[in-house]
Motif scaffolding. Structure first.
Motif, PDB file in Angstrom:
ATOM      1  N   THR A 114       0.830  -1.214   0.000  1.00 52.36           N
ATOM      2  CA  THR A 114       0.000   0.000   0.000  1.00 52.36           C
ATOM      3  C   THR A 114       0.860   1.259   0.000  1.00 52.36           C
ATOM      4  N   THR A 167      -6.283  -0.917  11.466  1.00 48.96           N
ATOM      5  CA  THR A 167      -6.890   0.357  11.065  1.00 48.96           C
ATOM      6  C   THR A 167      -7.402   1.132  12.273  1.00 48.96           C
ATOM      7  N   LEU A 213      -4.350   2.576  13.919  1.00 41.21           N
ATOM      8  CA  LEU A 213      -3.782   3.675  13.133  1.00 41.21           C
ATOM      9  C   LEU A 213      -4.631   4.937  13.290  1.00 41.21           C
ATOM     10  N   THR A 214      -5.936   4.743  13.297  1.00 37.31           N
ATOM     11  CA  THR A 214      -6.840   5.883  13.462  1.00 37.31           C
ATOM     12  C   THR A 214      -6.625   6.554  14.821  1.00 37.31           C
ATOM     13  N   GLN A 227      -3.501   8.557  14.515  1.00 38.52           N
ATOM     14  CA  GLN A 227      -3.790   9.710  13.651  1.00 38.52           C
ATOM     15  C   GLN A 227      -4.488  10.815  14.457  1.00 38.52           C
ATOM     16  N   LEU A 238      -0.953  10.363   5.238  1.00 38.50           N
ATOM     17  CA  LEU A 238      -1.672   9.304   5.938  1.00 38.50           C
ATOM     18  C   LEU A 238      -3.069   9.130   5.352  1.00 38.50           C
ATOM     19  N   GLN A 239      -3.690  10.248   4.979  1.00 40.96           N
ATOM     20  CA  GLN A 239      -5.012  10.191   4.370  1.00 40.96           C
ATOM     21  C   GLN A 239      -4.956   9.441   3.039  1.00 40.96           C
ATOM     22  N   THR A 275      -4.449   5.730   3.734  1.00 39.64           N
ATOM     23  CA  THR A 275      -5.660   5.067   4.234  1.00 39.64           C
ATOM     24  C   THR A 275      -6.648   4.790   3.106  1.00 39.64           C
ATOM     25  N   GLU A 276      -6.766   5.744   2.193  1.00 39.55           N
ATOM     26  CA  GLU A 276      -7.641   5.519   1.028  1.00 39.55           C
ATOM     27  C   GLU A 276      -7.161   4.319   0.215  1.00 39.55           C
ATOM     28  N   LEU A 311      -5.253   1.837   1.217  1.00 41.45           N
ATOM     29  CA  LEU A 311      -5.392   0.599   1.981  1.00 41.45           C
ATOM     30  C   LEU A 311      -6.835   0.115   1.949  1.00 41.45           C
ATOM     31  N   THR A 312      -7.766   1.071   2.041  1.00 36.56           N
ATOM     32  CA  THR A 312      -9.186   0.707   2.008  1.00 36.56           C
ATOM     33  C   THR A 312      -9.549   0.090   0.661  1.00 36.56           C
TER      34      THR A 312
END
Lengths: 296, 296
Positions: A201, A258, A261-262, A265, B254-255, B258-259, B261-262
């Protein structure tokens, strides 16, 4: 001239990639088989294996490779196991041992199991070893030295067959552990599958940056990113199959990851220094465990 | 006996951890300073530095260390820079060069800049080098060899002062690149800060597993997890400060991460093999770039 007799007569390796070719080399080097042959659907890989001199014969015909083999090692991507199982089933004679080197283990019982005739022993295995390189030219005999190999024999497995596969891995230098396939898949989801998913990723995220930044990402990769790119250079087909065949366990640890990580964050956004420091301190303990276990 | 005269008379290193002590060792080894002294708020670290023989004097009194120093190197965690800046300001004499080794660079101009008197040159720097170990005993003179050092002098910086800091890093073996502080922080957010955040996260996720699984995670860590634990063993305070001081750039990458990874998570859930394979193939190109750039 050795007093250790070979464990096996003929051994057939199905799929002569990094792991298959490494095992072929090790079997020859440690004299664990009288003869090692391989089958691969790629004629090019077969030619390469012959050119490298790591097998006695290489063929694209599965039946030819199985003929007279006492041990059959499946070393193709996990996603091919159902088809390979179906094709080898009719050629397996009673007493033959079938094992594999796949990174997921429940899928082996599910996909290969139904094609195994009575009297043939299916002993799934997973050498926890590898590099980011692929193909027969990338293998080497010492790949398994000092590494773990996990066997997941079904409850009714023949103990002698299990012992023989175990002995083979020990003689190529591995430490062997037996566990249930289900448990294997959960443990490896966190130690191997999730790390690979995350590495793939982040390297993907970087490769979507504008080109000028990308060249700087490469230039300054030594800050941590470089380690991820090595992991994310592993074989795409192999990894596609791992994720598709260990879906539940991977999605479960991914969910936990996740959430964690959130939380970090959020701590960064709100400037919660103590939260970050506590978390970063906690993770040092696991590293110490790995160093103590001599896995570093 | 060398025909290269030292670049500096006295050099003061503020903070004698991994980086500070490595630079102290290198300055002595390559004869770049007539004398290297250090200040550290920990008396224990000072005693260790003296015991190791890497500095001429070590003191907990900042003013003592600054006395007569031509170059001052800030090597404390970035979060301490505002306070350190405030304390050193009154003791800096015109002509002194102040640099740092922090992993974020806009924060240096923001926090140290206001305390720098007229005629003193602030030339922020970041050697992209390090290990997972901390403290003066972990440093070594060759840490910077072949690694990049990024300097982010403000537009009005004195060119001779920049050249001197540049020369120092070159002579300890580094390649030097100049860029804007803002750009530095964005590039490092992806090459270093995000990888560390993710490594800290996954190791934390693993350490929350039930104890029996945890010992197996350690045992079978060679499957990818191990590389993350090394990164996640880095100094907690240093990293807390990096995230708090590069908040915007870190949250932005990070945003994106995360996108991405999702999207992969969704592909796994719905069995979209081609999507996974395409992604895993794409990431190989970046690895090739790193190998070509000899950063591997």
């Amino acid at each position: 001239m050795t007093d250790i007799s070979p464990l096996f007569g003929r051994v057939a390796i199905i799929g002569i990639g990094l792991i298959g070719s490494s095992l072929a080399r090790a079997l020859v080097e440690y004299r664990l088989a009288q003869e090692v042959v391989c089958a691969d659907r790629s004629a090019e890989a077969c030619a390469k294996a012959m050119e490298l001199g790591i097998v006695a014969t290489a063929t694209t015909d599965l039946a030819d490779a199985l003929e007279g083999s006492e041990l059959v090692v499946l070393a193709t991507p996990v996603g091919s196991f159902a088809e390979v199982g179906e094709r080898i089933g009719p050629h397996l004679r009673p007493g033959t041992i079938v094992t594999d080197v796949g990174s997921v283990k429940q899928a082996v019982l599910r996909d290969v199991g139904p094609h195994i005739p009575a009297g043939v022993h299916l002993i799934p295995g997973h050498p926890v070893a590898g590099t980011e390189h692929s193909g027969p030219e990338s293998g080497f005999a010492t790949l398994f030295e000092g590494r773990w190999c996990i066997l997941t024999p079904p409850p009714a497995a023949n103990p002698e067959a299990v012992a023989k596969v175990e002995e083979m891995w020990r003689r190529v230098g591995s430490k062997v552990e037996l566990m249930e396939a289900n448990h294997h898949d959960r443990v490896l989801a966190i130690t191997s599958h999730l790390p690979h998913l995350i590495a793939y990723t982040i390297v993907g995220t970087a490769s979507d940056l504008e080109e000028s930044t990308q060249s700087e990402v490469i230039k300054f990769s030594a800050g941590g990113f470089r380690d991820f790119t090595r992991i994310a250079a592993s074989d795409p087909i192999m990894w596609r199959d791992i994720f598709l065949n260990n879906r539940e366990a991977v999605l479960e640890v991914l969910q936990r990851f996740t959430e964690d990580l959130t939380a970090l964050q959020r701590a960064i956004r709100w400037g919660e220094g103590q939260h970050l420091q506590d978390h970063f301190t906690k993770t040092r303990a696991i590293r110490r465990g790995i160093i103590d276990a001599r896995q570093a």
